[in-house]
Write a protein that holds these residues in place. Structure first.
Motif, short mmCIF file in Angstrom:
data_model
loop_
_atom_site.label_atom_id
_atom_site.label_comp_id
_atom_site.label_asym_id
_atom_site.label_seq_id
_atom_site.Cartn_x
_atom_site.Cartn_y
_atom_site.Cartn_z
N THR A 18 6.98 -4.61 16.25
CA THR A 18 6.28 -3.33 16.15
C THR A 18 6.58 -2.65 14.82
OG1 THR A 18 6.36 -3.07 18.54
CG2 THR A 18 5.97 -1.09 17.26
N GLY A 19 7.84 -2.66 14.41
CA GLY A 19 8.21 -2.08 13.12
C GLY A 19 7.52 -2.77 11.97
N THR A 20 7.41 -4.10 12.05
CA THR A 20 6.74 -4.86 11.00
C THR A 20 5.26 -4.50 10.92
OG1 THR A 20 8.30 -6.67 11.28
CG2 THR A 20 6.23 -7.19 10.17
N TYR A 21 4.61 -4.42 12.08
CA TYR A 21 3.19 -4.03 12.08
C TYR A 21 3.02 -2.63 11.51
CZ TYR A 21 -1.41 -2.60 13.44
OH TYR A 21 -2.69 -2.11 13.40
N CYS A 22 3.92 -1.73 11.86
CA CYS A 22 3.83 -0.36 11.34
C CYS A 22 4.02 -0.33 9.82
CB CYS A 22 4.84 0.55 12.03
SG CYS A 22 4.42 0.84 13.76
N LEU A 23 4.89 -1.18 9.31
CA LEU A 23 5.01 -1.29 7.84
C LEU A 23 3.70 -1.74 7.22
CD1 LEU A 23 8.48 -2.90 7.04
CD2 LEU A 23 7.70 -0.59 6.52
N LEU A 24 3.03 -2.68 7.85
CA LEU A 24 1.75 -3.13 7.34
C LEU A 24 0.69 -2.04 7.43
CD1 LEU A 24 1.72 -6.76 8.79
CD2 LEU A 24 2.13 -6.06 6.42
N ARG A 25 0.77 -1.20 8.46
CA ARG A 25 -0.17 -0.07 8.59
C ARG A 25 0.02 0.95 7.48
NH1 ARG A 25 1.11 2.51 13.65
NH2 ARG A 25 -0.07 4.24 12.80
N MET A 26 1.17 0.95 6.84
CA MET A 26 1.40 1.90 5.75
C MET A 26 0.51 1.61 4.55
SD MET A 26 5.50 2.49 5.89
CE MET A 26 5.47 3.65 4.52
N ARG A 27 -0.13 0.45 4.51
CA ARG A 27 -1.05 0.11 3.43
C ARG A 27 -2.46 0.61 3.72
NH1 ARG A 27 -0.18 -6.15 2.55
NH2 ARG A 27 -2.41 -5.85 2.42
N SER A 28 -2.65 1.32 4.80
CA SER A 28 -3.97 1.82 5.20
C SER A 28 -4.55 2.76 4.14
CB SER A 28 -3.84 2.57 6.53
OG SER A 28 -5.03 3.26 6.82
N SER A 29 -5.85 2.82 4.09
CA SER A 29 -6.51 3.76 3.18
C SER A 29 -6.60 5.16 3.78
CB SER A 29 -7.91 3.24 2.84
OG SER A 29 -8.69 3.14 4.03
N VAL A 30 -6.27 5.30 5.06
CA VAL A 30 -6.31 6.58 5.74
C VAL A 30 -4.93 7.24 5.63
CG1 VAL A 30 -6.75 7.74 7.95
CG2 VAL A 30 -8.03 5.68 7.34
N GLU A 31 -4.89 8.42 5.02
CA GLU A 31 -3.62 9.12 4.76
C GLU A 31 -2.83 9.36 6.04
OE1 GLU A 31 -0.46 10.98 3.12
OE2 GLU A 31 -2.06 10.04 1.96
N GLU A 32 -3.49 9.81 7.09
CA GLU A 32 -2.78 10.10 8.34
C GLU A 32 -2.16 8.85 8.95
OE1 GLU A 32 -3.77 11.97 12.70
OE2 GLU A 32 -4.94 12.64 10.99
N GLN A 33 -2.85 7.72 8.83
CA GLN A 33 -2.31 6.44 9.33
C GLN A 33 -1.03 6.09 8.59
OE1 GLN A 33 -2.90 4.12 11.60
NE2 GLN A 33 -4.92 4.61 12.36
N ARG A 34 -1.05 6.25 7.27
CA ARG A 34 0.13 5.90 6.47
C ARG A 34 1.32 6.75 6.84
NH1 ARG A 34 -3.63 5.86 2.14
NH2 ARG A 34 -2.82 7.87 1.45
N GLY A 35 1.12 8.05 6.98
CA GLY A 35 2.23 8.94 7.30
C GLY A 35 2.86 8.65 8.66
N ALA A 36 2.01 8.45 9.66
CA ALA A 36 2.51 8.16 11.00
C ALA A 36 3.17 6.78 11.04
CB ALA A 36 1.38 8.24 12.02
N ALA A 37 2.61 5.83 10.33
CA ALA A 37 3.13 4.46 10.36
C ALA A 37 4.54 4.37 9.80
CB ALA A 37 2.20 3.53 9.60
N GLY A 38 4.86 5.16 8.79
CA GLY A 38 6.21 5.13 8.21
C GLY A 38 7.26 5.55 9.22
#
Length: 186
Positions: A18-38
């Motif tokens: 789950t942590g690994t997937y969330c790290l990958l979500r940090m590359r999202s183009s959506v600002e809110e996705q990046r912040g929550a994913a970190g």
């Protein structure tokens, strides 16, 4: 099951994935996705490290106060972010639960991974109720709704795989299940 360490390793694997997937979500183009994913990546890896079976690695006593400080800071950051969105309140509760578990581990005589540790029954119960409710509610939200008409998979293809809200929800669901597994022994 191959002994008492097996559930611990399954929890480590779940939280690390789950942590690994969330790290990958940090590359999202959506600002809110990046912040929550970190924040979710930090939570996933922190839970994975905390869940390593004590028979394999028993951390020194200074680790638990460090966990409490790190997750306390993460909780304050999530509280600050909650000004703009209610969904950050779940991160506040998750960080508070991690601080609570770290404090319980620090206070346990052997500094073990919940072996012989005992938290406050009322606080543990409240956290268990919260995460159980969260798991049930999030699980229901993941049930696919049959769309009537032309809204098929074509509309979903435009979003990147890291921007799909159902994957982010599944991530949060798996961490909430992991949190339940970690709170039960307290």
């Amino acid at each position: 099951m191959h002994g008492p360490a097996s559930p611990g390793w399954l929890l480590v694997a779940l939280c690390a994935a789950t942590g690994t997937y969330c790290l990958l979500r940090m590359r999202s183009s959506v600002e809110e996705q990046r912040g929550a994913a970190g924040g979710e990546a930090l939570m996933g890896f922190g839970m994975a490290a905390m869940a390593v079976p004590a028979a394999v690695f028993s951390p020194p006593g200074w680790v638990w106060p460090v966990y409490a400080v790190v997750f306390g800071a993460a909780g304050l950051r999530a509280l600050w972010a909650a000004r703009t969105g209610r969904h950050h309140l779940h991160h506040v509760v998750g960080a508070a639960a991690m601080v609570y578990m770290a404090m319980v581990m620090a206070a346990s005589p052997a500094h073990g991974h919940a072996h012989g540790a005992s938290g406050t029954p009322v606080l543990t119960g409240v956290l268990l109720l919260y995460f159980t409710g969260y798991v049930l509610l999030t699980g229901v939200r993941l049930i696919p709704v049959v769309a009537g008409g032309g809204a098929g998979a074509g509309g979903r293809a435009a979003a990147g795989w890291g921007d799909r809200p159902e994957l982010a929800r599944a991530c949060r669901l798996s961490m909430a299940i992991g949190m339940l597994a970690m709170l039960l022994p307290l």
